[in-house]
Design a protein around this motif. Sequence first.
Motif, mmCIF file in Angstrom:
data_model
loop_
_atom_site.group_PDB
_atom_site.id
_atom_site.type_symbol
_atom_site.label_atom_id
_atom_site.label_comp_id
_atom_site.label_asym_id
_atom_site.label_seq_id
_atom_site.Cartn_x
_atom_site.Cartn_y
_atom_site.Cartn_z
ATOM 1 N N ILE A 41 -4.016 -4.708 -4.049
ATOM 2 C CA ILE A 41 -3.655 -3.320 -4.334
ATOM 3 C C ILE A 41 -3.155 -2.538 -4.573
ATOM 4 O O ILE A 41 -3.363 -1.710 -5.019
ATOM 5 C CB ILE A 41 -2.069 -3.808 -2.758
ATOM 6 N N LYS A 42 -2.232 -2.883 -5.931
ATOM 7 C CA LYS A 42 -1.784 -2.439 -7.211
ATOM 8 C C LYS A 42 -3.318 -1.992 -8.105
ATOM 9 O O LYS A 42 -3.102 -0.494 -8.355
ATOM 10 C CB LYS A 42 -1.124 -3.626 -7.999
ATOM 11 N N THR A 43 -3.985 -2.491 -8.280
ATOM 12 C CA THR A 43 -5.203 -2.668 -8.298
ATOM 13 C C THR A 43 -6.197 -1.695 -8.031
ATOM 14 O O THR A 43 -6.870 -0.658 -8.442
ATOM 15 C CB THR A 43 -6.129 -3.919 -8.797
ATOM 16 N N PHE A 44 -6.213 -1.680 -7.250
ATOM 17 C CA PHE A 44 -6.697 -0.442 -6.297
ATOM 18 C C PHE A 44 -6.246 0.690 -5.785
ATOM 19 O O PHE A 44 -6.666 1.519 -5.805
ATOM 20 C CB PHE A 44 -6.707 -1.264 -4.595
ATOM 21 N N ARG B 89 0.304 -13.017 -2.412
ATOM 22 C CA ARG B 89 1.028 -12.054 -3.725
ATOM 23 C C ARG B 89 0.019 -11.801 -5.081
ATOM 24 O O ARG B 89 -0.254 -10.327 -5.194
ATOM 25 C CB ARG B 89 1.426 -13.047 -5.245
ATOM 26 N N ARG B 90 -1.419 -12.425 -4.688
ATOM 27 C CA ARG B 90 -2.923 -12.029 -4.960
ATOM 28 C C ARG B 90 -3.353 -11.005 -4.459
ATOM 29 O O ARG B 90 -3.636 -9.967 -4.895
ATOM 30 C CB ARG B 90 -4.109 -13.377 -5.125
ATOM 31 N N LEU B 91 -3.361 -11.021 -2.690
ATOM 32 C CA LEU B 91 -3.643 -9.609 -1.773
ATOM 33 C C LEU B 91 -2.551 -8.398 -2.633
ATOM 34 O O LEU B 91 -3.028 -6.897 -2.622
ATOM 35 C CB LEU B 91 -2.896 -9.881 -0.575
ATOM 36 N N CYS B 92 -1.247 -8.762 -3.098
ATOM 37 C CA CYS B 92 -0.582 -7.870 -3.587
ATOM 38 C C CYS B 92 -0.730 -6.820 -4.932
ATOM 39 O O CYS B 92 -1.064 -6.227 -5.149
ATOM 40 C CB CYS B 92 1.362 -8.411 -3.665
ATOM 41 N N HIS B 93 -1.596 -7.528 -5.755
ATOM 42 C CA HIS B 93 -2.036 -7.499 -6.909
ATOM 43 C C HIS B 93 -3.410 -7.014 -6.632
ATOM 44 O O HIS B 93 -3.989 -5.961 -7.368
ATOM 45 C CB HIS B 93 -2.753 -8.686 -8.238
ATOM 46 N N MET C 70 1.068 -1.113 -0.013
ATOM 47 C CA MET C 70 -0.116 -0.249 -0.159
ATOM 48 C C MET C 70 0.374 0.943 0.063
ATOM 49 O O MET C 70 0.282 2.413 -0.704
ATOM 50 C CB MET C 70 -1.005 0.092 0.727
ATOM 51 N N ASP C 71 2.055 0.879 0.781
ATOM 52 C CA ASP C 71 3.157 2.359 0.787
ATOM 53 C C ASP C 71 3.682 2.567 -0.665
ATOM 54 O O ASP C 71 3.296 4.152 -0.502
ATOM 55 C CB ASP C 71 4.202 2.251 2.150
ATOM 56 N N LYS C 72 4.026 1.229 -1.206
ATOM 57 C CA LYS C 72 4.577 1.639 -2.219
ATOM 58 C C LYS C 72 3.841 2.364 -3.686
ATOM 59 O O LYS C 72 4.189 2.829 -4.073
ATOM 60 C CB LYS C 72 4.607 0.049 -2.703
ATOM 61 N N PHE C 73 2.258 1.634 -3.329
ATOM 62 C CA PHE C 73 1.859 2.300 -3.984
ATOM 63 C C PHE C 73 0.905 3.596 -4.214
ATOM 64 O O PHE C 73 -0.621 4.202 -4.403
ATOM 65 C CB PHE C 73 0.749 1.060 -4.684
ATOM 66 N N ASP C 74 1.054 4.289 -3.082
ATOM 67 C CA ASP C 74 0.769 5.091 -2.229
ATOM 68 C C ASP C 74 -0.949 5.685 -2.759
ATOM 69 O O ASP C 74 -1.748 6.254 -2.037
ATOM 70 C CB ASP C 74 1.063 6.951 -3.135
ATOM 71 N N ILE D 113 -10.756 -6.359 -6.382
ATOM 72 C CA ILE D 113 -11.543 -7.902 -5.601
ATOM 73 C C ILE D 113 -11.918 -8.492 -7.090
ATOM 74 O O ILE D 113 -11.353 -9.449 -6.962
ATOM 75 C CB ILE D 113 -11.944 -7.972 -4.580
ATOM 76 N N GLU D 114 -12.519 -7.711 -7.059
ATOM 77 C CA GLU D 114 -13.060 -9.229 -8.377
ATOM 78 C C GLU D 114 -12.450 -9.034 -9.718
ATOM 79 O O GLU D 114 -12.551 -10.203 -10.170
ATOM 80 C CB GLU D 114 -14.468 -8.287 -8.594
ATOM 81 N N MET D 115 -11.174 -7.642 -10.305
ATOM 82 C CA MET D 115 -10.450 -8.105 -11.325
ATOM 83 C C MET D 115 -9.789 -8.590 -10.816
ATOM 84 O O MET D 115 -8.980 -9.705 -11.984
ATOM 85 C CB MET D 115 -10.044 -6.652 -11.378
ATOM 86 N N CYS D 116 -8.839 -8.809 -9.703
ATOM 87 C CA CYS D 116 -8.014 -10.169 -9.427
ATOM 88 C C CYS D 116 -8.412 -11.391 -9.235
ATOM 89 O O CYS D 116 -7.792 -12.440 -8.623
ATOM 90 C CB CYS D 116 -7.439 -9.216 -8.427
#
Length: 380
Positions: free
Chosen positions: A324-327, A318-322, A281-285, A337-340
């Motif tokens: 977050i990236k999508t979020f 890894r999917r949780l991190c995906h 979350m920090d990485k992707f602000d 969540i749906e997209m991932c």
Amino acid sequence: MGNMTKLRKYHDEAAKLFEIIKPGVTYRVKDLATESGMPFSTVHYVVRKTLEQNKPGSPLWSLPVVESVSAAPEAKMNLASSVTSIKSAEVYIPKVEKEYVRWGSSKDIEAIMKSRMFYPVYISGPSGNGKTMMVEQSAAKAKVPFLRVQITPETDEDDLIGGFRLINGETVFCKGPVIKAMEEGALLLIDEIDRGTNKIMCLQGVLEGKPVLIKKTGETVSPAEGFNVIATANTKGRGSDDGRFSAATIIDDAFLERFVSAINQPWPSKAIEKKIVGNHMDKFDSVDTDFLDKLITWASIIRKTFEVDGVDEVISTRRLCHIIKTFSIFDDRAKSIEMCINRFDEDTITAFSDLYSKIDAGELTDEEAEEVNTAEVDVP
């Protein structure tokens, strides 16, 4: 310029030697050995293969005659490019990733790397739980040279040890990742080793830390100090009974026996996973502590349900991190969540989405979620 295709070894030494040799100048082997600081036998081999002797029996050698002096730099450039093609360009020290969290066996892996001993390790565990990241970041922390090779059912000796390639119109032997790692004293990460077939049995000698004969050139390569092998896999080499990893093969027991130790990496604890996902979350602000807490609870319930065969799929770290990236792109929890999870079947998508909706709406607290009955997320 000499014919470099005749060289079966000492390619790096040849590159160094040709930084000294000048067109139109004659040289004695012993003088070149003294000036370059290389062994006489090495220089003698390179000279015989690449230079021209002034006359039979003469101790003097020189570059082959070129059409003009101006053509010599171009010839030297062509030589350099052919030598570069077989250097260890893929070996590097990984960059430290700020979002990485040390956990599980990471300290043990770091200790093994810092020892610089040859100590092959086999790491198994679910897909997406950080096995590869742990090895890479341990190498970064220990400042160990690193090379990663991905195994597939098609991977063979040519991919691993090396083979002949057509470069600039010449056939050049290019060393594979295994040989490069051995020569550089690097850590060789063999990723998804249980996807390989008997074509990777060429690694048996490598896993013993012994010299390797390159059959195509006749050269024997001894591992430099610090060389080591770590393999990752989703299974313990016995295939996948539940069919989740259908490409995983049964690995020969004699092959597995060459690994000194084995590590089974489980899912991280909720506290560790919360830190990992929070760092992303920090990485992707896109910091949202409420969303973070609910995602960790959601993934934990799904995994517990999976363990008792309540669902057929699982949410990995890894999917949780995906998610977050999508979020960070869409700023929408449900959509992220749906997209991932759209790669799952419709029943699973519905079950996972409904479960998160209950958690997000506050219908399930952390304490209640831990005690949720598997039937609540069971896939019909």
